[in-house]
Scaffold this motif. Structure first.
Motif, PDB file in Angstrom:
ATOM      1  N   GLN A 173     -40.996  11.588  32.600  1.00  0.00           N
ATOM      2  CA  GLN A 173     -41.027  10.245  33.168  1.00  0.00           C
ATOM      3  C   GLN A 173     -42.402  10.273  33.699  1.00  0.00           C
ATOM      4  O   GLN A 173     -42.962  11.127  34.445  1.00  0.00           O
ATOM      5  CB  GLN A 173     -40.174  10.008  34.534  1.00  0.00           C
ATOM      6  CG  GLN A 173     -38.935   9.417  34.346  1.00  0.00           C
ATOM      7  CD  GLN A 173     -38.191   9.577  35.527  1.00  0.00           C
ATOM      8  OE1 GLN A 173     -38.688   9.162  36.580  1.00  0.00           O
ATOM      9  NE2 GLN A 173     -37.033   9.280  35.198  1.00  0.00           N
ATOM     10  N   THR A 181     -30.944   6.855  35.985  1.00  0.00           N
ATOM     11  CA  THR A 181     -32.439   7.140  36.406  1.00  0.00           C
ATOM     12  C   THR A 181     -33.021   5.466  36.484  1.00  0.00           C
ATOM     13  O   THR A 181     -33.445   5.456  37.401  1.00  0.00           O
ATOM     14  CB  THR A 181     -33.177   7.903  35.589  1.00  0.00           C
ATOM     15  OG1 THR A 181     -32.455   9.128  35.241  1.00  0.00           O
ATOM     16  CG2 THR A 181     -34.530   8.402  36.109  1.00  0.00           C
ATOM     17  N   GLN A 182     -32.676   5.235  35.149  1.00  0.00           N
ATOM     18  CA  GLN A 182     -33.330   3.582  35.315  1.00  0.00           C
ATOM     19  C   GLN A 182     -32.671   2.681  36.268  1.00  0.00           C
ATOM     20  O   GLN A 182     -33.585   1.881  36.871  1.00  0.00           O
ATOM     21  CB  GLN A 182     -33.024   3.289  33.750  1.00  0.00           C
ATOM     22  CG  GLN A 182     -33.820   3.718  32.867  1.00  0.00           C
ATOM     23  CD  GLN A 182     -35.304   3.998  33.145  1.00  0.00           C
ATOM     24  OE1 GLN A 182     -35.744   2.865  33.614  1.00  0.00           O
ATOM     25  NE2 GLN A 182     -35.886   5.080  32.924  1.00  0.00           N
ATOM     26  N   LEU A 212     -40.424  10.114  25.242  1.00  0.00           N
ATOM     27  CA  LEU A 212     -39.763  11.302  24.867  1.00  0.00           C
ATOM     28  C   LEU A 212     -40.771  12.427  24.555  1.00  0.00           C
ATOM     29  O   LEU A 212     -41.768  12.003  24.053  1.00  0.00           O
ATOM     30  CB  LEU A 212     -39.252  10.637  23.600  1.00  0.00           C
ATOM     31  CG  LEU A 212     -38.204   9.588  23.599  1.00  0.00           C
ATOM     32  CD1 LEU A 212     -37.365   9.167  22.318  1.00  0.00           C
ATOM     33  CD2 LEU A 212     -36.755  10.212  24.394  1.00  0.00           C
ATOM     34  N   TYR A 268     -29.949   8.724  31.635  1.00  0.00           N
ATOM     35  CA  TYR A 268     -30.851   7.694  31.158  1.00  0.00           C
ATOM     36  C   TYR A 268     -30.716   6.262  32.078  1.00  0.00           C
ATOM     37  O   TYR A 268     -31.441   6.064  32.931  1.00  0.00           O
ATOM     38  CB  TYR A 268     -30.876   7.381  29.764  1.00  0.00           C
ATOM     39  CG  TYR A 268     -31.955   6.228  29.441  1.00  0.00           C
ATOM     40  CD1 TYR A 268     -33.192   6.761  29.186  1.00  0.00           C
ATOM     41  CD2 TYR A 268     -31.580   5.041  29.250  1.00  0.00           C
ATOM     42  CE1 TYR A 268     -34.403   6.023  28.963  1.00  0.00           C
ATOM     43  CE2 TYR A 268     -32.456   4.036  29.202  1.00  0.00           C
ATOM     44  CZ  TYR A 268     -33.876   4.531  28.949  1.00  0.00           C
ATOM     45  OH  TYR A 268     -34.814   3.594  28.363  1.00  0.00           O
ATOM     46  N   ALA A 300     -37.704  14.753  27.859  1.00  0.00           N
ATOM     47  CA  ALA A 300     -38.264  13.386  28.220  1.00  0.00           C
ATOM     48  C   ALA A 300     -39.173  13.622  29.489  1.00  0.00           C
ATOM     49  O   ALA A 300     -39.030  14.507  30.196  1.00  0.00           O
ATOM     50  CB  ALA A 300     -37.071  12.727  28.668  1.00  0.00           C
ATOM     51  N   ARG A 324     -33.174  18.686  20.146  1.00  0.00           N
ATOM     52  CA  ARG A 324     -33.030  17.513  20.963  1.00  0.00           C
ATOM     53  C   ARG A 324     -34.184  17.205  21.925  1.00  0.00           C
ATOM     54  O   ARG A 324     -34.910  18.058  22.314  1.00  0.00           O
ATOM     55  CB  ARG A 324     -31.959  17.864  22.017  1.00  0.00           C
ATOM     56  CG  ARG A 324     -30.335  17.757  21.419  1.00  0.00           C
ATOM     57  CD  ARG A 324     -29.682  18.350  22.364  1.00  0.00           C
ATOM     58  NE  ARG A 324     -29.415  17.645  23.641  1.00  0.00           N
ATOM     59  CZ  ARG A 324     -28.704  16.744  24.158  1.00  0.00           C
ATOM     60  NH1 ARG A 324     -28.115  16.076  23.226  1.00  0.00           N
ATOM     61  NH2 ARG A 324     -28.770  16.203  25.144  1.00  0.00           N
ATOM     62  N   ASP A 338     -28.709  15.624  31.315  1.00  0.00           N
ATOM     63  CA  ASP A 338     -28.998  15.024  29.985  1.00  0.00           C
ATOM     64  C   ASP A 338     -29.686  13.656  30.092  1.00  0.00           C
ATOM     65  O   ASP A 338     -29.027  12.593  30.026  1.00  0.00           O
ATOM     66  CB  ASP A 338     -27.443  14.759  29.653  1.00  0.00           C
ATOM     67  CG  ASP A 338     -27.740  14.141  28.186  1.00  0.00           C
ATOM     68  OD1 ASP A 338     -28.308  14.278  27.436  1.00  0.00           O
ATOM     69  OD2 ASP A 338     -26.340  13.600  27.617  1.00  0.00           O
ATOM     70  N   PRO A 339     -30.953  13.821  30.393  1.00  0.00           N
ATOM     71  CA  PRO A 339     -31.692  12.448  30.674  1.00  0.00           C
ATOM     72  C   PRO A 339     -31.870  11.703  29.931  1.00  0.00           C
ATOM     73  O   PRO A 339     -32.245  10.160  30.041  1.00  0.00           O
ATOM     74  CB  PRO A 339     -33.136  12.934  31.018  1.00  0.00           C
ATOM     75  CG  PRO A 339     -33.198  14.387  30.133  1.00  0.00           C
ATOM     76  CD  PRO A 339     -31.840  14.827  30.203  1.00  0.00           C
ATOM     77  N   LEU A 340     -31.539  11.925  28.506  1.00  0.00           N
ATOM     78  CA  LEU A 340     -31.622  10.699  27.555  1.00  0.00           C
ATOM     79  C   LEU A 340     -30.346  10.174  27.354  1.00  0.00           C
ATOM     80  O   LEU A 340     -30.235   9.295  26.524  1.00  0.00           O
ATOM     81  CB  LEU A 340     -32.059  11.257  26.311  1.00  0.00           C
ATOM     82  CG  LEU A 340     -33.827  11.838  26.652  1.00  0.00           C
ATOM     83  CD1 LEU A 340     -34.304  12.380  25.624  1.00  0.00           C
ATOM     84  CD2 LEU A 340     -34.605  10.627  26.832  1.00  0.00           C
ATOM     85  N   ARG A 347     -38.564  16.942  31.481  1.00  0.00           N
ATOM     86  CA  ARG A 347     -37.372  17.700  30.987  1.00  0.00           C
ATOM     87  C   ARG A 347     -37.564  18.178  29.594  1.00  0.00           C
ATOM     88  O   ARG A 347     -37.902  17.510  28.756  1.00  0.00           O
ATOM     89  CB  ARG A 347     -36.144  17.169  31.166  1.00  0.00           C
ATOM     90  CG  ARG A 347     -35.305  17.296  32.435  1.00  0.00           C
ATOM     91  CD  ARG A 347     -34.188  16.328  32.406  1.00  0.00           C
ATOM     92  NE  ARG A 347     -34.043  15.990  33.881  1.00  0.00           N
ATOM     93  CZ  ARG A 347     -33.394  16.549  34.601  1.00  0.00           C
ATOM     94  NH1 ARG A 347     -32.908  17.809  34.383  1.00  0.00           N
ATOM     95  NH2 ARG A 347     -33.255  16.280  35.951  1.00  0.00           N
ATOM     96  N   ALA A 379     -27.737  13.916  35.249  1.00  0.00           N
ATOM     97  CA  ALA A 379     -29.277  14.243  35.310  1.00  0.00           C
ATOM     98  C   ALA A 379     -29.576  15.365  34.213  1.00  0.00           C
ATOM     99  O   ALA A 379     -30.839  15.356  34.009  1.00  0.00           O
ATOM    100  CB  ALA A 379     -29.977  14.436  36.548  1.00  0.00           C
ATOM    101  N   ARG A 426     -25.568   3.181  50.716  1.00  0.00           N
ATOM    102  CA  ARG A 426     -26.104   3.903  49.572  1.00  0.00           C
ATOM    103  C   ARG A 426     -27.243   2.835  49.104  1.00  0.00           C
ATOM    104  O   ARG A 426     -28.265   3.027  48.793  1.00  0.00           O
ATOM    105  CB  ARG A 426     -25.098   3.900  48.228  1.00  0.00           C
ATOM    106  CG  ARG A 426     -25.638   4.329  47.140  1.00  0.00           C
ATOM    107  CD  ARG A 426     -26.224   5.595  47.209  1.00  0.00           C
ATOM    108  NE  ARG A 426     -26.654   6.055  45.862  1.00  0.00           N
ATOM    109  CZ  ARG A 426     -27.488   7.268  45.517  1.00  0.00           C
ATOM    110  NH1 ARG A 426     -27.889   7.792  46.654  1.00  0.00           N
ATOM    111  NH2 ARG A 426     -27.566   7.528  44.419  1.00  0.00           N
ATOM    112  N   GLY A 470     -25.495   5.417  41.004  1.00  0.00           N
ATOM    113  CA  GLY A 470     -25.283   6.860  40.904  1.00  0.00           C
ATOM    114  C   GLY A 470     -24.309   7.655  41.689  1.00  0.00           C
ATOM    115  O   GLY A 470     -24.577   8.696  41.824  1.00  0.00           O
ATOM    116  N   PRO A 495     -31.924   9.074  20.482  1.00  0.00           N
ATOM    117  CA  PRO A 495     -33.121   8.113  20.771  1.00  0.00           C
ATOM    118  C   PRO A 495     -34.573   8.323  20.054  1.00  0.00           C
ATOM    119  O   PRO A 495     -35.294   7.429  19.904  1.00  0.00           O
ATOM    120  CB  PRO A 495     -33.617   8.188  22.318  1.00  0.00           C
ATOM    121  CG  PRO A 495     -32.461   9.386  22.706  1.00  0.00           C
ATOM    122  CD  PRO A 495     -31.493   9.503  21.864  1.00  0.00           C
TER     123      PRO A 495
END
Lengths: 383, 647
Positions: B223, A243-244, B61, A240, B221, B218, A234-236, B239, A232, B36, A341, B193
């Protein structure tokens, strides 16, 4: 006990062997693969191309391979184990020098009609060679230190080669698969306990030393470990996918959105939706019920292997069947934990479902071995 | 029948126990996976399902702010300015044609804009915004905002765009950015990205390109939840990214502006290097171009004009072009001879104006010859025959070795585009590249920096700085990254006897300070700023025997592109060198007339950090220099108008 001590006559011969195969297991494999076809069809937006049709062809090829392997007596496979193991090592060397680089790692040999991943092959040959080794080794020597070191070397050679590709996922699978084989063969508890203790000690030492004068690793290596453990952050990048796929799983609910209705996977949020992350599509479109069904099929496959092993009195066969079972388990357990996850993202496909040739063929070949062991199991009276 | 041994039985028992255990572990783990899944799909499903169904979750982004670039004193060389653009999201627009028709009534849209937007829409996913037009005025933004309800999918966005406040002063050093192209993606092998954002600006040339990764930073992002019309309903998670690195260069905007103005319309290049640190105080190539034009999208006409100009404004001549160094190479030859023990400074050769080597006659630039020549005279008056004689005794391998020790033939690691490695030829090189054996004549011409030898102005500056300091300096262009110094200071001593270096430095001093020196007319008379240098003239044509007999044609009588290149290298102050300078004026004629005066002005300007007092110049030049200083001041940009960051 070995098959040599039984009357070979009682074992079916010729094409009659087909009737003695474990048909329940065959049906389960077909069921799992069919779920895969369905998902690939759906991921492609209701098209057989580009994935589903190719996958069906490969599965057909794999089934044929399974039958051929099953027809050949298990003692033949035992006798060629060492050759197969050495052959797979040679393939690993070949791929290191002539292989194609894909996704940043050198893993494939292009055979023209398919791409062969030697690391997949070595998963099975390692199981074979370890089963043959413990079949040959007199029971009283199993826990003798000298005879324990030898299988460890057998495991570490392919692990080392796969790690340098670099393919961390497969090498961990090899390591755990090989360890499970030794465990099943009856190697003394103390060995496993000490390895686990040493590993834990090493990890603690690595983390304790951080920031100290005796720091064991470089700073950048620690940073890598950080993202590995906490994607988490490094969300990209690493985070990524997680999360998705969590959102996709969550939006599936009980019964899912229905085939081809998954929005999250369809919006191309997940670049590997047809390979390592196909389970997200399944869980989103077919829901909890669909996901659990696949998990159930996997468990049944394991159960069938386990029962078949329990019925078998030949040491090589039992070890082999259990070993294939464990390898299969590791495949889906690692893949599913990663998608949900629970584990870091490492490249391990969902067995029989993910799009891909090598893993499919190797798995079906391995189940061919299981079938052969089942068909040629020692029956009846001792000689 | 073979009896089963006890240990075999034990192993069997152990196997079944352990296989049970493994089966149990597997079952347990499967149970964990199931739990889970239940947690994600059933327990938290309502939350996710709602988000996914009524709205859509989107990861957007946050582009990081590109790092700014400053000069030595903090003057901004590259910064970011806010620009407005109009974007369209196909998915939300519904009927794209209708929306386009409506919006074109509100803002000016050329057919080009529409065609490009359409092709971008085809290529990218339906939910990604595509830019309709960049750099829209505020008034246009307001008009669009007022009509927003009837323009589904259209959003005005604020972005940052690169701007270079000093226009053409640093274009070859800093370079420029432009929209990312598929070629960039291929070349960089970068999976950031950010690069997938259409028309994302990335470095194309110069530092912007070479240090792209650091400058870019860098991405963050966020959401967001978007409703059916594409409007962002709320932010779920955010973030922040990391802003790009702020770079402070070693160059001095004041000095570089002066140099640009001083060079005027010449096709020339100048490198000013610090003799203590190797820091490049100025690295200028003229003529230049305005990088802002490239950022905004240069017109075909403007571009063709730049491309077809015979003074090559696009070329970064300081690092990219390698010239025969001519007589500036003589320091290399003489040092090779001294180090090898071939000569002492007092040994003399006789110069009759030419030297015959294996049936070929090699001429001195002075037809009548210099007579008896020792080391100092040879450099001071730039006698060629002296060096022909040295070449015959020292040989090419030793000359080449000395050249490399002084940094020639080496691709220096400065973050600029197309850095040339020049050429220090030797026997192996000629055999490998020309397929011919090395001839003695090749050595003879190499000794005076002609023939195969070539060096960029940067390399000549490095050579001079190394001679002056006795240190194996490397050029440095980045002074600090994010405020942390990036300068190297640990330069080792040169592997050359300091006594020999002193001999050469003293001879260079006499070039500019001895009445008979080739650059005497460009001397500095302020005692704390005296310079030592060497002129060079690099021939771009062959002088035939016929022409030589009838008298060599003067440069002024030749067409511009056939005239010689004028070179000058120097360091100053001579007693404690602070800076090394290299000036190359393409087709300028002789080094003493065309390059040395420029070098003197720049040297003084650098030492005095601005206009020097006139009494640094010889009395008869002062009136002309005063006039020149006024003219140049008028041409220089006003640095007070440029933002100055605290560094």
């Amino acid at each position: 006990m070995s098959y040599l001590e039984y009357r070979v006559k009682a074992i079916p011969t010729g094409f009659r062997k087909i009737f003695f195969m474990n048909w329940g297991l065959v049906l389960l494999l077909v069921a799992a693969a069919s779920i895969g076809f369905l998902m690939l069809y759906s991921v492609a937006g209701g098209q057989w191309d580009p994935w589903a049709s190719a996958q069906i062809k490969r599965f057909g090829l794999g089934l044929a391979l399974m039958f051929v392997v099953a027809m050949i007596p298990i003692w033949f496979w035992r006798n060629v184990s060492v050759i197969a193991y050495i052959g797979s090592l040679i393939l690993l060397i070949v791929v290191a020098y002539f292989g194609s680089v894909g996704m940043g790692a050198q893993r494939w040999i292009d055979l023209g009609f398919m791409r062969l991943q030697p690391s997949e092959v070595s998963k099975i040959t390692l199981v074979m060679v370890l089963a043959a080794y413990y079949d040959w080794l007199p029971a009283e020597r199993v826990s003798n230190p000298i005879w324990v070191i030898f299988p460890i070397i057998l495991i570490l050679i392919p692990v080392g080669m796969v790690v340098t590709q670099p393919d961390l996922g497969t090498s961990l699978l090899l390591l755990f698969g090989g360890g499970a084989m030794m465990f099943l063969a009856g190697v003394h508890w103390a060995y496993f306990a000490s390895v686990i203790a040493m590993g834990a000690g090493g990890i603690v030492a690595i983390f304790q030393s951080r920031g100290q004068t005796w720091q064991l690793l470089n700073d950048y290596q620690y940073r890598r470990i950080d993202t590995f453990l906490d994607p988490a952050s490094d969300p990209l990048g690493a985070g990524y996918h997680i999360t998705q796929s969590k959102i996709a799983l969550g939006s599936g609910g009980w019964a899912g959105r229905g085939l081809m209705q998954g929005t999250q996977t369809r919006l191309n949020f997940l670049p590997e939706k047809h390979t390592d992350f196909i389970f997200t599509t399944l869980a989103e479109e077919l829901g909890f019920i669909g996901g659990m069904s696949l998990l159930l099929i996997y468990l049944l496959i394991l159960a069938f292997c386990w029962i078949s092993a329990a019925q078998n009195k030949d040491r090589f066969s039992t070890l082999l069947i259990m070993g294939v079972g464990v390898t299969f388990f590791l495949f889906f357990a690692v893949n599913m934990s990663m998608v949900m996850g629970l584990a870091p993202v490492v490249g391990v496909p969902l067995p029989l479902v993910s799009y891909g040739g090598s893993a499919m063929l190797v798995l079906l070949g391995a189940f061919g071995l299981v079938q052969s062991a089942h068909v040629h199991r020692p029956r009846g009276v001792l000689r | 029948m073979k009896p089963t041994t006890k240990s075999q039985q034990k192993i069997w028992q152990r196997f079944s126990r352990r296989s049970l255990l493994i089966g149990g572990v597997q079952l347990g783990f499967a149970g964990l996976l199931g739990l889970r899944m239940r947690q994600l799909q059933i327990k938290e499903a309502d939350q996710f399902r709602l988000l996914a169904e009524e709205n859509r979750i989107n990861v957007r982004l946050i582009p990081p702010e590109r790092g700014e670039i400053y000069d030595l004193n903090g003057y901004v060389l590259a910064e970011n300015e806010p620009t407005y653009r109009i974007t369209i999201v196909q998915e939300d627009a519904g009927d794209v044609d209708k929306v386009l028709e409506k919006i074109s009534l509100l803002i000016e849209l050329s057919d080009d804009d529409i065609a490009r937007a359409r092709s971008e829409m085809k290529r990218s996913a339906a939910f990604l915004p595509v830019t309709l037009r960049d750099r829209v005025t505020r008034a246009e933004i307001e008009r669009v905002a007022e009509n927003a309800p009837s323009l589904p999918g259209i959003t005005p966005e604020v972005g940052l765009s690169r701007i270079y406040p000093l226009n053409d002063i640093f274009s070859h050093v800093v370079g420029y950015v432009g929209p990312v192209s598929s070629r960039d993606l291929e070349r960089r092998q970068d999976d950031d990205p950010l690069l997938r954002i259409p028309r994302f600006q990335i470095g194309k040339v110069g530092i912007e390109s070479k240090l792209e990764t650091g400058l870019r930073g860098r991405a963050g992002a966020r959401q967001v939840e978007v409703n059916a019309v594409g409007r962002v309903m709320r932010e779920l998670d955010r973030r922040e990214g990391t802003a790009g690195q702020k770079l402070q260069l070693t160059v001095d905007a004041n000095l570089q502006s002066y140099i640009k103005a001083r060079l005027g319309d010449e096709s020339a290049s100048v490198v000013v290097m610090d003799c203590k640190t190797g820091a490049l105080r100025a690295i200028a190539s003229a003529p230049s171009y305005d990088p802002n034009k490239f950022v905004r999208g240069i017109s075909y006409n403007d571009y063709n004009e730049l491309r077809d100009n015979d003074h090559r404004p696009l070329a970064s001549k300081t690092v990219q072009d390698a010239y025969p160094p001519g007589s500036t190479f003589k320091m290399v030859t003489v040092l090779a001879a001294l180090e090898n023990g071939t000569i002492t400074p007092d040994d003399t050769f006789f110069c009759p104006g030419h030297l015959d080597v294996s049936n070929r006659r090699f001429h001195c630039w002075k037809g009548g010859g210099h007579g008896k020549v020792d080391l100092v005279t040879s450099l001071k008056e730039s006698c060629d025959v002296y060096y022909y004689e040295l070449a015959l005794q020292v040989g090419i391998e030793r000359i080449a070795d000395m050249a490399r020790r002084l940094g020639l033939g080496e691709k220096h690691a400065v973050p600029m585009s197309a850095v040339s490695s020049g050429l220090v030829p030797d026997k192996d090189w000629k055999f490998a590249n020309r397929g011919a054996n090395w001839l003695i004549g090749d050595t003879v011409v190499a000794a005076i920096g002609q023939g195969y030898v070539s060096a960029s102005p940067l390399q000549l500056a490095v050579m001079t700085a190394r001679l002056a300091s006795g240190l194996a300096l490397d050029p440095q262009l980045i002074r600090a990254e994010n405020g942390q110094t990036a300068l190297r200071t640990d330069f080792p001593e040169l592997d050359i006897d300091p006594k020999h270096l002193k001999i050469v430095r003293d001879a260079m001093f006499s070039v500019t300070n001895d009445r008979k020196g080739t650059a005497y007319s460009s001397r500095i008379i302020a005692d704390n700023a005296r310079m030592a240098g060497k002129t060079g003239t690099s021939q771009v044509r062959n002088i035939s025997e016929v022409e030589r007999r009838s008298g060599v044609i003067k440069n002024e009588d030749l067409p511009w592109e056939r005239r010689d290149h004028a070179l000058f290298v120097n360091f100053a102050p001579a007693n404690d060198p602070e800076i090394a300078v290299c000036v190359v004026v393409e087709h300028g004629g002789g080094g003493s007339a065309a390059a040395a005066p420029v070098a003197r002005d720049i040297t003084l300007q650098a030492l005095y950090k601005g206009d020097p007092p006139l009494d640094a110049y010889p009395p008869k030049d002062r009136e002309r220099i005063a006039r020149q200083q006024r003219e140049i001041r008028a041409k220089m940009p006003d640095l007070n108008a440029v933002r100055k960051a605290r560094v």
